[in-house]
Design a protein around this motif. Structure first.
Motif, PDB file in Angstrom:
ATOM      1  N   GLU A  70       0.810  -1.215   0.000  1.00 30.43           N
ATOM      2  CA  GLU A  70       0.000   0.000   0.000  1.00 30.43           C
ATOM      3  C   GLU A  70       0.850   1.274   0.000  1.00 30.43           C
ATOM      4  OE1 GLU A  70      -3.229   0.334  -0.151  1.00 30.43           O
ATOM      5  OE2 GLU A  70      -3.869  -1.756   0.027  1.00 30.43           O
ATOM      6  N   ASP A  72       3.784   4.229  -0.735  1.00 31.12           N
ATOM      7  CA  ASP A  72       4.639   4.937  -1.691  1.00 31.12           C
ATOM      8  C   ASP A  72       5.889   5.369  -0.916  1.00 31.12           C
ATOM      9  OD1 ASP A  72       5.934   6.610  -3.402  1.00 31.12           O
ATOM     10  OD2 ASP A  72       4.252   7.955  -3.773  1.00 31.12           O
ATOM     11  N   ARG A  93       0.128   6.686   1.048  1.00 27.92           N
ATOM     12  CA  ARG A  93       0.167   6.940  -0.391  1.00 27.92           C
ATOM     13  C   ARG A  93      -0.682   8.155  -0.713  1.00 27.92           C
ATOM     14  NH1 ARG A  93      -3.575   2.425  -0.312  1.00 27.92           N
ATOM     15  NH2 ARG A  93      -5.654   3.182  -0.877  1.00 27.92           N
ATOM     16  N   LYS A  94      -0.526   8.656  -1.909  1.00 27.48           N
ATOM     17  CA  LYS A  94      -1.351   9.778  -2.366  1.00 27.48           C
ATOM     18  C   LYS A  94      -2.530   9.227  -3.154  1.00 27.48           C
ATOM     19  CE  LYS A  94       0.599  13.718  -3.337  1.00 27.48           C
ATOM     20  NZ  LYS A  94       1.334  14.842  -3.984  1.00 27.48           N
ATOM     21  N   GLN A  95      -3.720   9.712  -2.795  1.00 26.35           N
ATOM     22  CA  GLN A  95      -4.951   9.221  -3.424  1.00 26.35           C
ATOM     23  C   GLN A  95      -5.841  10.414  -3.772  1.00 26.35           C
ATOM     24  OE1 GLN A  95      -6.813   5.509  -1.803  1.00 26.35           O
ATOM     25  NE2 GLN A  95      -8.587   6.834  -1.430  1.00 26.35           N
ATOM     26  N   ASP A  96      -6.067  10.636  -5.066  1.00 27.02           N
ATOM     27  CA  ASP A  96      -6.860  11.782  -5.532  1.00 27.02           C
ATOM     28  C   ASP A  96      -6.293  13.102  -5.007  1.00 27.02           C
ATOM     29  OD1 ASP A  96      -8.608  10.003  -6.813  1.00 27.02           O
ATOM     30  OD2 ASP A  96      -9.829   9.778  -5.006  1.00 27.02           O
ATOM     31  N   LEU A 100      -2.770   9.893   2.347  1.00 24.78           N
ATOM     32  CA  LEU A 100      -3.296   9.119   3.476  1.00 24.78           C
ATOM     33  C   LEU A 100      -2.177   8.932   4.497  1.00 24.78           C
ATOM     34  CD1 LEU A 100      -5.300   6.343   1.569  1.00 24.78           C
ATOM     35  CD2 LEU A 100      -6.130   8.548   2.416  1.00 24.78           C
TER      36      LEU A 100
END
Length: 568
Positions: A70, A72, A93-96, A100
């Motif tokens: 999960e 990065d 991680r980066k989401q949209d 997070l």
């Protein structure tokens, strides 16, 4: 959110009772500890139950686990590790466009603003247990940390030229601005060695180059070649850390460094010797926070383990463990003392150095500077009413004779000798001047050992051995067929640094001093005669013990031959 919202959720979704809640509230008020922390401290709730309830109350997701897939890794490089550990959070991680961030403290959201600034993006928290967050931090630090090679790459030609120019005149080695890259480089050399499971670091100067090698699983690997211009700075930095005299470059020096890497305490013994092209350093790494191996873990064959277990229960006598430096003798003795340690036994050791602290065992550090030698330490031990004595090494006749006298007066003594096989220990004691009748009446057994590298489980694969290799190992094709018809080796992968090996285990040769062997000792027979007689009476040699591990698919024929060729 009002406090009642969380307590209602807890009472409705967990096993928490109103009585427990009332007790926790009372203790919380008395001790000034937050109610949530008190509930977990009193074991009325688990950390997971509390976090799930807080997530429900605050509308935050809860992740029981933080799988490596999960993450990065690049995000961790932008966040100081000390900050992340202090606040128990880790970017996932980066989401949209939103990062997070997993955290274990639901009501401590202030650091998220700082994370948002550092990562230059909005953040959303995820709740996860503390052990998961800390574990992820350690894994990410390993994966994303800058390597020593990267630091050297970043030192451009201009910076190297400036450092070389600075060396022409006297320098204050504590000048933090000038030394910052060197401090970082040395720290990374040490931390990378810990991550790579190295037991030693060699920093070796040559006429036009400087090499850094790690000893991993008993074999040296070159990992770095810093510019020659950095040699004096690297040496000075390590000597400062080891509290050595940086002005003295003509004489050998020894020192110690204590560091912490990812919450692991590492003790480093530093040896500096002058060579034609500068000072050569060897650093021996000892992980003090590592768990001690037990007798079951060190590699005894099923037939040998009960025999050794009976021997170490004897009330008196000497058991000698033999082998070259780095063959695991100390580990075997520590595992033995760990097995024997109890409230009914008085165990005292004299060692050089003390590698592990054993709870309940009196350990004496040899110090030749004040004439505290093995022999003098052993004399003092005898006045301490011991049941079991461990002497780190028998180096001379005096120590040998005191150890023998100790065993004859009712003590069980363990010690080590530097010999290639078990039978040679007899002749080594005779060469020291010990009388044969003392050896035959006091020594219970002599056990030679070696460490062989284990095949990496991540890239282990079968292969067909050639007849010549099998013959050197003393095996036949029929014996191989009895064990499945094939042997194994490691193909090489990232997990094992493309060596095909990861980890080590022991192979052992146990020579019991029974009546036939005792007669040979009294007749001053040579080691070959003693060994031949012992083999005829059932002793398994180091080569034979190694062959069994090859048949079991745990190591390779080449590895066994590498470590046993001298003994055979």
């Amino acid at each position: 959110m009002p406090r009642t919202s969380l307590t209602e959720i807890l009472l409705g979704t967990t096993s928490l009772t109103p009585e427990q809640l009332a007790r926790a509230e009372e203790l919380s008020a008395q001790r000034g500890i937050p109610l949530e922390e008190m509930l977990v401290q009193q074991r009325f709730l688990s950390e997971e139950e509390l976090l799930q309830a807080q997530g429900q109350q605050l509308g935050l997701p809860y992740w029981k686990e933080l799988p490596e897939s999960e993450f990065d890794v690049s995000l961790m490089a932008q966040l100081p590790l000390q900050f992340a550990r202090q606040h128990k959070l880790v970017p996932v991680r980066k989401q949209d466009g939103v990062v997070l961030v997993a955290m274990s403290q639901a009501l401590y959201l202030q650091p998220l603003d700082d994370v948002s600034v550092l990562l230059k993006a909005p953040v959303e928290p995820i709740l996860s247990p503390e052990r998961e967050v800390i574990g992820a931090l350690n894994r990410l630090y390993d994966a994303g940390a800058r390597t020593a090679a990267k630091v050297i790459e970043d030192l451009d030609a201009q910076a190297l030229g400036r450092l070389a120019h600075d060396l022409e005149g006297p320098q204050d080695i504590l000048d933090q601005d000038a030394e910052a890259p060197i401090i970082q480089l040395v720290n990374l050399i040490l931390s990378q060695a810990v991550r790579d499971r190295a037991s030693d670091i060699h920093i070796e100067p040559f006429e036009r180059s400087l090499k850094v090698r790690y000893r991993i699983d008993g074999v040296l690997h070159e990992v770095l070649s810093p510019p020659k211009a950095l040699q004096p700075r690297i040496t000075s930095r390590l000597k400062v850390m080891a509290d050595l005299n940086i002005a003295e470059t003509r004489l050998p020096q020894d020192g110690r460094i204590a560091i912490r890497v990812r919450n692991r305490e590492i003790d480093i013994r530093v040896s500096v010797v002058p060579t034609a092209f500068g000072e050569r350093l060897v650093l021996r790494l000892l992980d003090k926070s590592g768990a001690l191996l037990t007798l079951e873990d060190i590699g005894f064959e099923p037939e040998l383990f009960p025999l050794y277990n009976r021997l170490i229960r004897r009330s008196h006598g000497i058991i000698l463990v033999t082998g070259p430096t780095g063959s695991g003798k100390s580990t075997t003795l520590y595992a033995t003392l760990l097995r024997l340690n109890s409230a009914e036994q008085n165990i005292i050791t004299v060692e050089d150095p003390i590698e592990y602290q054993l709870n309940g065992v009196g350990q004496i550090q040899v110090n030749p500077k004040i004439d505290l030698t093995f022999a003098n330490g052993l004399r003092s031990i005898l006045r301490q009413d011991p049941d079991i004595i461990m002497v780190g090494e028998i180096r001379d006749r005096e120590t040998a004779e005191i150890a023998i006298q100790s065993s004859l007066t009712g003590h069980l003594v363990f010690s080590t000798l530097h010999t290639n096989d078990a039978a040679s220990a007899v002749t080594r004691l005779m060469d020291m001047g010990v009388e044969p009748f003392l050896i035959s009446s006091s020594v219970l057994a002599m056990m030679a050992q070696r460490l062989v590298r284990l095949i990496c489980t991540s890239c282990r694969e079968p292969f067909e051995p050639d007849a010549e290799t099998l013959a050197e190992l003393g095996l036949t094709q029929a014996e191989v067929r009895q064990h499945g018809g094939q042997l194994f080796h490691g193909r090489g992968c990232e997990a094992c640094r493309h060596t095909g090996y990861r980890g080590r285990t022991g192979i052992y040769e146990m020579l019991l001093i029974d009546d036939p062997v005792r007669n040979l000792v009294m007749q001053r027979e040579n080691a070959n005669t003693i060994k031949t007689t012992a083999v005829q009476r059932g002793m398994r040699t180091l080569l034979q013990a190694g062959a069994r591990k090859v048949l079991a698919g745990r190591t390779t024929a080449e590895e066994v031959l590498r470590v046993t060729q001298e003994s055979e």
